[in-house]
Design a protein around this motif. Structure first.
Motif, mmCIF file in Angstrom:
data_model
loop_
_atom_site.group_PDB
_atom_site.id
_atom_site.type_symbol
_atom_site.label_atom_id
_atom_site.label_comp_id
_atom_site.label_asym_id
_atom_site.label_seq_id
_atom_site.Cartn_x
_atom_site.Cartn_y
_atom_site.Cartn_z
ATOM 1 N N GLU A 8 29.700 52.638 33.296
ATOM 2 C CA GLU A 8 29.821 51.554 32.320
ATOM 3 C C GLU A 8 31.281 51.153 32.138
ATOM 4 O OE1 GLU A 8 28.238 54.505 31.504
ATOM 5 O OE2 GLU A 8 26.206 53.791 31.854
ATOM 6 N N VAL A 9 32.172 52.130 32.130
ATOM 7 C CA VAL A 9 33.601 51.851 31.982
ATOM 8 C C VAL A 9 34.110 51.124 33.216
ATOM 9 C CG1 VAL A 9 35.898 52.859 31.697
ATOM 10 C CG2 VAL A 9 33.943 53.820 30.443
ATOM 11 N N SER A 15 34.883 43.018 33.719
ATOM 12 C CA SER A 15 34.391 42.061 32.735
ATOM 13 C C SER A 15 35.481 41.078 32.318
ATOM 14 C CB SER A 15 33.901 42.825 31.503
ATOM 15 O OG SER A 15 33.526 41.939 30.483
ATOM 16 N N ARG A 16 35.045 39.974 31.755
ATOM 17 C CA ARG A 16 35.963 39.001 31.153
ATOM 18 C C ARG A 16 35.694 38.854 29.652
ATOM 19 N NH1 ARG A 16 35.680 36.749 36.391
ATOM 20 N NH2 ARG A 16 37.746 36.252 37.163
ATOM 21 N N ARG A 49 32.146 38.384 19.517
ATOM 22 C CA ARG A 49 32.162 39.096 18.230
ATOM 23 C C ARG A 49 31.154 40.241 18.171
ATOM 24 N NH1 ARG A 49 36.018 38.901 14.599
ATOM 25 N NH2 ARG A 49 34.640 38.705 12.844
ATOM 26 N N GLU A 50 30.301 40.385 19.179
ATOM 27 C CA GLU A 50 29.300 41.452 19.188
ATOM 28 C C GLU A 50 29.528 42.376 20.380
ATOM 29 O OE1 GLU A 50 26.948 41.976 16.843
ATOM 30 O OE2 GLU A 50 27.723 40.256 15.724
ATOM 31 N N LEU A 51 29.322 43.667 20.162
ATOM 32 C CA LEU A 51 29.455 44.668 21.219
ATOM 33 C C LEU A 51 28.163 44.656 22.022
ATOM 34 C CD1 LEU A 51 31.075 46.948 22.503
ATOM 35 C CD2 LEU A 51 30.118 48.498 20.811
ATOM 36 N N ASP A 52 28.116 43.742 22.979
ATOM 37 C CA ASP A 52 26.921 43.556 23.780
ATOM 38 C C ASP A 52 27.356 43.269 25.209
ATOM 39 O OD1 ASP A 52 24.219 43.264 24.378
ATOM 40 O OD2 ASP A 52 24.274 41.107 24.011
ATOM 41 N N GLY A 53 26.962 44.108 26.133
ATOM 42 C CA GLY A 53 27.346 43.917 27.522
ATOM 43 C C GLY A 53 28.617 44.670 27.855
ATOM 44 N N ASP A 54 29.172 44.348 29.008
ATOM 45 C CA ASP A 54 30.381 45.006 29.491
ATOM 46 C C ASP A 54 31.598 44.366 28.844
ATOM 47 O OD1 ASP A 54 28.845 46.611 31.177
ATOM 48 O OD2 ASP A 54 28.882 45.110 32.769
ATOM 49 N N ILE A 55 32.335 45.139 28.058
ATOM 50 C CA ILE A 55 33.489 44.650 27.322
ATOM 51 C C ILE A 55 34.766 45.160 27.985
ATOM 52 C CG2 ILE A 55 34.668 44.655 25.086
ATOM 53 C CD1 ILE A 55 32.003 43.160 25.000
ATOM 54 N N LEU A 56 35.695 44.262 28.257
ATOM 55 C CA LEU A 56 36.982 44.608 28.860
ATOM 56 C C LEU A 56 37.838 45.413 27.883
ATOM 57 C CD1 LEU A 56 39.022 44.283 31.192
ATOM 58 C CD2 LEU A 56 39.699 42.114 30.160
ATOM 59 N N ARG A 104 42.599 38.383 34.257
ATOM 60 C CA ARG A 104 43.285 37.091 34.269
ATOM 61 C C ARG A 104 43.712 36.723 35.673
ATOM 62 N NH1 ARG A 104 47.999 37.359 31.957
ATOM 63 N NH2 ARG A 104 47.966 39.561 31.513
ATOM 64 N N THR A 105 44.137 37.676 36.475
ATOM 65 C CA THR A 105 44.566 37.416 37.846
ATOM 66 C C THR A 105 43.402 36.911 38.679
ATOM 67 O OG1 THR A 105 46.238 39.135 37.701
ATOM 68 C CG2 THR A 105 45.600 38.439 39.904
ATOM 69 N N ARG A 106 42.228 37.481 38.484
ATOM 70 C CA ARG A 106 41.049 37.058 39.251
ATOM 71 C C ARG A 106 40.631 35.642 38.911
ATOM 72 N NH1 ARG A 106 38.781 42.050 37.616
ATOM 73 N NH2 ARG A 106 37.328 40.851 36.336
ATOM 74 N N SER A 107 40.961 35.174 37.719
ATOM 75 C CA SER A 107 40.490 33.850 37.322
ATOM 76 C C SER A 107 41.521 32.751 37.531
ATOM 77 C CB SER A 107 40.073 33.871 35.846
ATOM 78 O OG SER A 107 41.200 34.069 35.033
ATOM 79 N N MET A 108 42.738 33.096 37.937
ATOM 80 C CA MET A 108 43.802 32.104 38.070
ATOM 81 C C MET A 108 43.794 31.472 39.460
ATOM 82 S SD MET A 108 45.231 32.092 35.144
ATOM 83 C CE MET A 108 46.734 31.211 35.423
ATOM 84 N N PRO A 109 43.670 30.141 39.549
ATOM 85 C CA PRO A 109 43.758 29.472 40.844
ATOM 86 C C PRO A 109 45.215 29.372 41.288
ATOM 87 C CG PRO A 109 43.396 27.861 39.121
ATOM 88 C CD PRO A 109 43.366 29.226 38.469
ATOM 89 N N THR A 110 45.413 29.242 42.585
ATOM 90 C CA THR A 110 46.758 29.035 43.118
ATOM 91 C C THR A 110 46.986 27.553 43.335
ATOM 92 O OG1 THR A 110 45.964 29.286 45.370
ATOM 93 C CG2 THR A 110 46.767 31.282 44.277
ATOM 94 N N ALA A 111 48.128 27.197 43.885
ATOM 95 C CA ALA A 111 48.456 25.790 44.148
ATOM 96 C C ALA A 111 47.374 25.160 45.016
ATOM 97 C CB ALA A 111 49.809 25.697 44.841
#
Length: 123
Positions: A8-9, A15-16, A49-56, A104-111
């Motif tokens: 789970e960890v 997770s995002r 706001r709820e502890l539901d699912g995979d939390i980063l 954040r790195t996984r979600s950032m597009p490049t030029a």
């Protein structure tokens, strides 16, 4: 890098979702809370706001960390800690940046709008 002992960890590290616990009380805390939520959304993270699912990770108000928050917030913080979710003060900017860096790195597009993780398939 730390060793991960629970699946789970390990899943949560991908997770995002960022859990926000507590209700800010001072003007400074309310402002910081709003700016942090806005910043996270702009960087591909999802404030919840709820502890539901995979939390980063969980961002927690000072009242909750000091043990004077609501019983629900105290219980949520305790459950988060028990499941291995890092609980961080609203004011601990460097730790927040560190915990969210990989997501954040996984979600950032490049030029040019191409993902930074484009795989080269050969010639």
């Amino acid at each position: 890098m730390t060793t991960v002992s629970h699946i789970e960890v390990a899943r949560a590290r991908r997770s995002r979702l960022v859990l926000f616990i507590g209700n800010p009380t001072s003007y400074y805390e309310v402002t910081r809370w709003a700016k942090l939520r806005q910043w996270m959304a702009a960087h591909g993270l999802e404030p919840v706001r709820e502890l539901d699912g995979d939390i980063l990770c969980a961002i927690v108000t000072d009242d909750v960390l000091d043990g004077v928050g609501s019983p629900k917030d105290e219980a949520t913080t305790q459950r988060a800690r028990e499941t291995g979710v890092p609980c961080v003060s609203l004011h601990d900017t460097s730790r927040i940046l560190g915990l969210t860096a990989r997501a954040r790195t996984r979600s950032m597009p490049t030029a040019g709008g191409v993902s930074a993780h484009t795989r080269h398939e050969g010639a």
